[in-house]
Design an enzyme around this catalytic site. Structure first.
Site, PDB file in Angstrom:
ATOM      1  N   LYS A 148      36.215   3.812  13.590  1.00 40.58           N
ATOM      2  CA  LYS A 148      36.030   2.440  13.096  1.00 40.58           C
ATOM      3  C   LYS A 148      36.363   2.306  11.603  1.00 40.58           C
ATOM      4  O   LYS A 148      36.488   3.312  10.893  1.00 40.58           O
ATOM      5  CB  LYS A 148      34.578   2.012  13.370  1.00 40.58           C
ATOM      6  N   HIS A 172      33.505   4.447  18.211  1.00 42.76           N
ATOM      7  CA  HIS A 172      33.222   3.834  19.507  1.00 42.76           C
ATOM      8  C   HIS A 172      33.606   4.834  20.585  1.00 42.76           C
ATOM      9  O   HIS A 172      34.591   5.558  20.436  1.00 42.76           O
ATOM     10  CB  HIS A 172      34.050   2.553  19.712  1.00 42.76           C
ATOM     11  N   TYR A 201      35.588  -6.364  22.639  1.00 46.38           N
ATOM     12  CA  TYR A 201      34.125  -6.338  22.702  1.00 46.38           C
ATOM     13  C   TYR A 201      33.561  -7.562  23.445  1.00 46.38           C
ATOM     14  O   TYR A 201      32.414  -7.946  23.223  1.00 46.38           O
ATOM     15  CB  TYR A 201      33.525  -6.249  21.298  1.00 46.38           C
ATOM     16  N   GLU A 244      39.503   0.385  28.942  1.00 42.51           N
ATOM     17  CA  GLU A 244      39.671   0.445  27.484  1.00 42.51           C
ATOM     18  C   GLU A 244      40.926   1.242  27.113  1.00 42.51           C
ATOM     19  O   GLU A 244      41.606   0.908  26.143  1.00 42.51           O
ATOM     20  CB  GLU A 244      38.413   1.042  26.853  1.00 42.51           C
ATOM     21  N   ASN A 302      29.101   2.083  12.306  1.00 39.24           N
ATOM     22  CA  ASN A 302      28.648   3.394  12.776  1.00 39.24           C
ATOM     23  C   ASN A 302      29.794   4.328  13.178  1.00 39.24           C
ATOM     24  O   ASN A 302      29.639   5.180  14.035  1.00 39.24           O
ATOM     25  CB  ASN A 302      27.619   3.225  13.898  1.00 39.24           C
TER      26      ASN A 302
HETATM   27  P1  RTP Z   1      30.222   1.516  20.963  1.00 38.95           P
HETATM   28  O1  RTP Z   1      30.322   0.556  22.124  1.00 38.95           O
HETATM   29  O2  RTP Z   1      30.879   0.994  19.713  1.00 38.95           O
HETATM   30  O3  RTP Z   1      30.671   2.899  21.341  1.00 38.95           O
HETATM   31  O4  RTP Z   1      28.702   1.716  20.571  1.00 38.95           O
HETATM   32  P2  RTP Z   1      27.434   1.873  21.506  1.00 38.95           P
HETATM   33  O5  RTP Z   1      27.860   1.906  22.950  1.00 38.95           O
HETATM   34  O6  RTP Z   1      26.653   3.000  20.967  1.00 38.95           O
HETATM   35  O7  RTP Z   1      26.663   0.532  21.187  1.00 38.95           O
HETATM   36  P3  RTP Z   1      26.752  -0.919  21.884  1.00 38.95           P
HETATM   37  O8  RTP Z   1      25.378  -1.310  22.268  1.00 38.95           O
HETATM   38  O9  RTP Z   1      27.834  -0.924  22.938  1.00 38.95           O
HETATM   39  O10 RTP Z   1      27.186  -1.838  20.675  1.00 38.95           O
HETATM   40  C1  RTP Z   1      28.535  -1.936  20.280  1.00 38.95           C
HETATM   41  C2  RTP Z   1      28.628  -1.897  18.778  1.00 38.95           C
HETATM   42  O11 RTP Z   1      28.080  -3.090  18.236  1.00 38.95           O
HETATM   43  C3  RTP Z   1      27.534  -2.816  16.953  1.00 38.95           C
HETATM   44  N1  RTP Z   1      26.122  -3.156  16.940  1.00 38.95           N
HETATM   45  N2  RTP Z   1      25.562  -3.762  15.938  1.00 38.95           N
HETATM   46  N3  RTP Z   1      23.694  -5.022  14.215  1.00 38.95           N
HETATM   47  C4  RTP Z   1      23.283  -4.544  15.397  1.00 38.95           C
HETATM   48  O12 RTP Z   1      22.128  -4.587  15.757  1.00 38.95           O
HETATM   49  C5  RTP Z   1      24.264  -3.913  16.253  1.00 38.95           C
HETATM   50  N4  RTP Z   1      24.029  -3.392  17.461  1.00 38.95           N
HETATM   51  C6  RTP Z   1      25.214  -2.918  17.892  1.00 38.95           C
HETATM   52  C7  RTP Z   1      27.737  -1.325  16.693  1.00 38.95           C
HETATM   53  O13 RTP Z   1      28.957  -1.157  15.963  1.00 38.95           O
HETATM   54  C8  RTP Z   1      27.837  -0.786  18.091  1.00 38.95           C
HETATM   55  O14 RTP Z   1      28.480   0.474  18.088  1.00 38.95           O
HETATM   56 MG    MG Z   2      29.148   0.473  23.832  1.00 42.83          MG
END
Ligand code: RTP
Ligand code: MG
Length: 140
Positions: free
Chosen positions: A11, A117, A51, A128, A114
Protein backbone atom coordinates in the site's frame (compact mmCIF):
# COMPACT_ATOMS: atom_id res chain seq x y z
CA UNK A 1 -2.01 -28.56 1.20
CA UNK A 2 -2.44 -27.37 -2.37
CA UNK A 3 -0.37 -24.77 -4.15
CA UNK A 4 -2.38 -21.55 -4.25
CA UNK A 5 -2.09 -18.03 -5.59
CA UNK A 6 -3.16 -14.90 -3.75
CA UNK A 7 -3.30 -11.20 -4.57
CA UNK A 8 -1.11 -8.91 -2.49
CA UNK A 9 -0.88 -5.12 -2.54
CA UNK A 10 1.94 -3.10 -1.00
CA UNK A 11 0.00 0.00 0.00
CA UNK A 12 0.98 3.69 -0.43
CA UNK A 13 2.27 4.15 3.14
CA UNK A 14 4.85 1.43 2.43
CA UNK A 15 5.82 2.38 -1.14
CA UNK A 16 6.27 5.99 0.08
CA UNK A 17 8.77 4.79 2.68
CA UNK A 18 10.61 2.62 0.10
CA UNK A 19 9.74 -0.62 1.93
CA UNK A 20 8.92 -2.83 -1.09
CA UNK A 21 12.13 -4.86 -0.84
CA UNK A 22 11.86 -5.39 2.92
CA UNK A 23 8.23 -6.52 2.57
CA UNK A 24 9.05 -8.82 -0.35
CA UNK A 25 11.82 -10.41 1.74
CA UNK A 26 9.20 -11.27 4.40
CA UNK A 27 7.08 -13.02 1.76
CA UNK A 28 10.05 -14.93 0.35
CA UNK A 29 11.34 -15.91 3.80
CA UNK A 30 7.88 -17.40 4.49
CA UNK A 31 8.10 -19.55 1.35
CA UNK A 32 5.88 -17.39 -0.85
CA UNK A 33 7.05 -16.84 -4.42
CA UNK A 34 6.34 -13.53 -6.21
CA UNK A 35 5.12 -14.78 -9.61
CA UNK A 36 3.82 -11.44 -10.94
CA UNK A 37 4.38 -7.87 -9.82
CA UNK A 38 3.85 -4.30 -11.05
CA UNK A 39 3.79 -0.75 -9.69
CA UNK A 40 0.66 1.21 -10.57
CA UNK A 41 -1.10 4.37 -9.44
CA UNK A 42 -4.81 3.68 -8.86
CA UNK A 43 -7.45 6.32 -9.43
CA UNK A 44 -9.88 6.80 -6.55
CA UNK A 45 -12.58 5.18 -8.71
CA UNK A 46 -10.41 2.09 -9.31
CA UNK A 47 -9.63 1.85 -5.59
CA UNK A 48 -13.36 2.11 -4.91
CA UNK A 49 -14.11 -0.68 -7.33
CA UNK A 50 -11.45 -2.92 -5.79
CA UNK A 51 -12.75 -2.28 -2.26
CA UNK A 52 -16.46 -2.26 -3.27
CA UNK A 53 -17.17 -4.90 -0.59
CA UNK A 54 -16.48 -2.18 2.01
CA UNK A 55 -18.67 0.48 0.33
CA UNK A 56 -21.02 0.74 3.32
CA UNK A 57 -18.25 0.92 5.93
CA UNK A 58 -17.48 4.29 7.58
CA UNK A 59 -13.82 4.14 6.52
CA UNK A 60 -14.55 3.48 2.80
CA UNK A 61 -13.97 7.01 1.48
CA UNK A 62 -10.79 7.45 3.52
CA UNK A 63 -9.56 4.02 2.36
CA UNK A 64 -10.14 4.87 -1.33
CA UNK A 65 -8.40 8.27 -0.96
CA UNK A 66 -5.46 6.57 0.72
CA UNK A 67 -5.14 3.78 -1.87
CA UNK A 68 -5.12 6.38 -4.67
CA UNK A 69 -2.76 8.79 -2.87
CA UNK A 70 0.48 7.33 -4.23
CA UNK A 71 1.58 4.30 -6.28
CA UNK A 72 1.06 0.77 -5.01
CA UNK A 73 2.78 -2.50 -5.90
CA UNK A 74 0.32 -5.23 -6.87
CA UNK A 75 1.60 -8.77 -6.90
CA UNK A 76 0.63 -12.42 -7.12
CA UNK A 77 2.13 -14.66 -4.45
CA UNK A 78 2.27 -18.42 -4.91
CA UNK A 79 2.92 -21.24 -2.47
CA UNK A 80 1.44 -24.01 -0.35
CA UNK A 81 -1.64 -22.54 1.33
CA UNK A 82 -0.58 -19.11 0.06
CA UNK A 83 -3.79 -17.28 1.05
CA UNK A 84 -3.57 -18.16 4.74
CA UNK A 85 0.22 -18.00 4.82
CA UNK A 86 0.21 -14.49 3.37
CA UNK A 87 -2.32 -13.30 5.95
CA UNK A 88 -0.14 -14.82 8.68
CA UNK A 89 2.91 -12.91 7.43
CA UNK A 90 0.82 -9.70 7.12
CA UNK A 91 -0.44 -9.81 10.73
CA UNK A 92 -3.68 -8.36 12.13
CA UNK A 93 -5.39 -5.41 10.38
CA UNK A 94 -4.65 -3.18 13.39
CA UNK A 95 -0.85 -3.07 13.81
CA UNK A 96 -1.29 -2.69 17.59
CA UNK A 97 -2.77 -6.22 17.56
CA UNK A 98 -0.35 -7.75 15.04
CA UNK A 99 2.05 -10.48 16.18
CA UNK A 100 5.72 -9.58 16.49
CA UNK A 101 7.66 -10.13 13.30
CA UNK A 102 4.67 -9.65 11.00
CA UNK A 103 4.72 -6.98 8.27
CA UNK A 104 2.06 -4.88 9.96
CA UNK A 105 3.73 -5.10 13.38
CA UNK A 106 6.99 -3.89 11.88
CA UNK A 107 5.87 -1.41 9.27
CA UNK A 108 2.19 -0.37 9.47
CA UNK A 109 1.44 3.18 10.58
CA UNK A 110 -2.20 2.75 11.65
CA UNK A 111 -5.26 0.53 11.18
CA UNK A 112 -5.99 2.33 7.90
CA UNK A 113 -2.44 2.81 6.63
CA UNK A 114 -1.36 -0.74 7.29
CA UNK A 115 1.19 -1.39 4.51
CA UNK A 116 -0.30 -4.48 2.82
CA UNK A 117 -3.47 -6.06 1.48
CA UNK A 118 -3.99 -9.79 1.03
CA UNK A 119 -6.91 -11.77 -0.41
CA UNK A 120 -8.97 -13.52 2.26
CA UNK A 121 -10.34 -16.63 0.46
CA UNK A 122 -9.86 -18.67 -2.75
CA UNK A 123 -12.79 -16.99 -4.54
CA UNK A 124 -11.68 -13.43 -3.70
CA UNK A 125 -8.07 -14.32 -4.59
CA UNK A 126 -9.21 -15.40 -8.05
CA UNK A 127 -11.29 -12.24 -8.57
CA UNK A 128 -8.62 -9.90 -7.20
CA UNK A 129 -5.85 -11.44 -9.35
CA UNK A 130 -8.07 -11.03 -12.43
CA UNK A 131 -8.77 -7.40 -11.40
CA UNK A 132 -5.08 -6.48 -11.83
CA UNK A 133 -3.45 -9.09 -14.09
CA UNK A 134 -4.22 -10.48 -17.55
CA UNK A 135 -3.60 -14.11 -18.42
CA UNK A 136 -0.51 -13.06 -20.40
CA UNK A 137 1.08 -11.64 -17.26
CA UNK A 138 0.61 -14.86 -15.30
CA UNK A 139 3.17 -17.49 -16.10
CA UNK A 140 1.99 -21.00 -15.23
P1 RTP B 1 -6.99 -5.95 3.51
O1 RTP B 1 -8.35 -6.27 2.94
O2 RTP B 1 -6.47 -4.61 3.06
O3 RTP B 1 -6.01 -7.07 3.28
O4 RTP B 1 -7.08 -5.85 5.08
P2 RTP B 1 -7.88 -6.75 6.11
O5 RTP B 1 -8.55 -7.88 5.37
O6 RTP B 1 -6.96 -7.06 7.21
O7 RTP B 1 -8.96 -5.72 6.63
P3 RTP B 1 -10.43 -5.37 6.08
O8 RTP B 1 -11.37 -5.51 7.21
O9 RTP B 1 -10.71 -6.14 4.81
O10 RTP B 1 -10.31 -3.83 5.75
C1 RTP B 1 -9.74 -3.38 4.54
C2 RTP B 1 -8.82 -2.22 4.81
O11 RTP B 1 -9.59 -1.09 5.20
C3 RTP B 1 -8.82 -0.28 6.07
N1 RTP B 1 -9.50 -0.14 7.34
N2 RTP B 1 -9.56 0.99 7.98
N3 RTP B 1 -10.11 3.02 9.89
C4 RTP B 1 -10.55 1.77 10.11
O12 RTP B 1 -11.14 1.45 11.11
C5 RTP B 1 -10.26 0.77 9.11
N4 RTP B 1 -10.62 -0.52 9.16
C6 RTP B 1 -10.14 -1.08 8.04
C7 RTP B 1 -7.47 -0.98 6.25
O13 RTP B 1 -6.55 -0.44 5.30
C8 RTP B 1 -7.83 -2.40 5.95
O14 RTP B 1 -6.67 -3.14 5.61
MG1 MG C 1 -9.75 -7.63 3.65
Amino acid sequence: MATERTLSIIKPDATRRNLTGKINAKFEDAGLRIVAQKRIHLTKAQAGQFYAVHAERPFYDELCEFMASEPVVVQVLEGEGAIAKNREVMGATNPAEADAGTIRAEFAESVGENSVHGSDAPETAKEEIAFFFSGLELVG
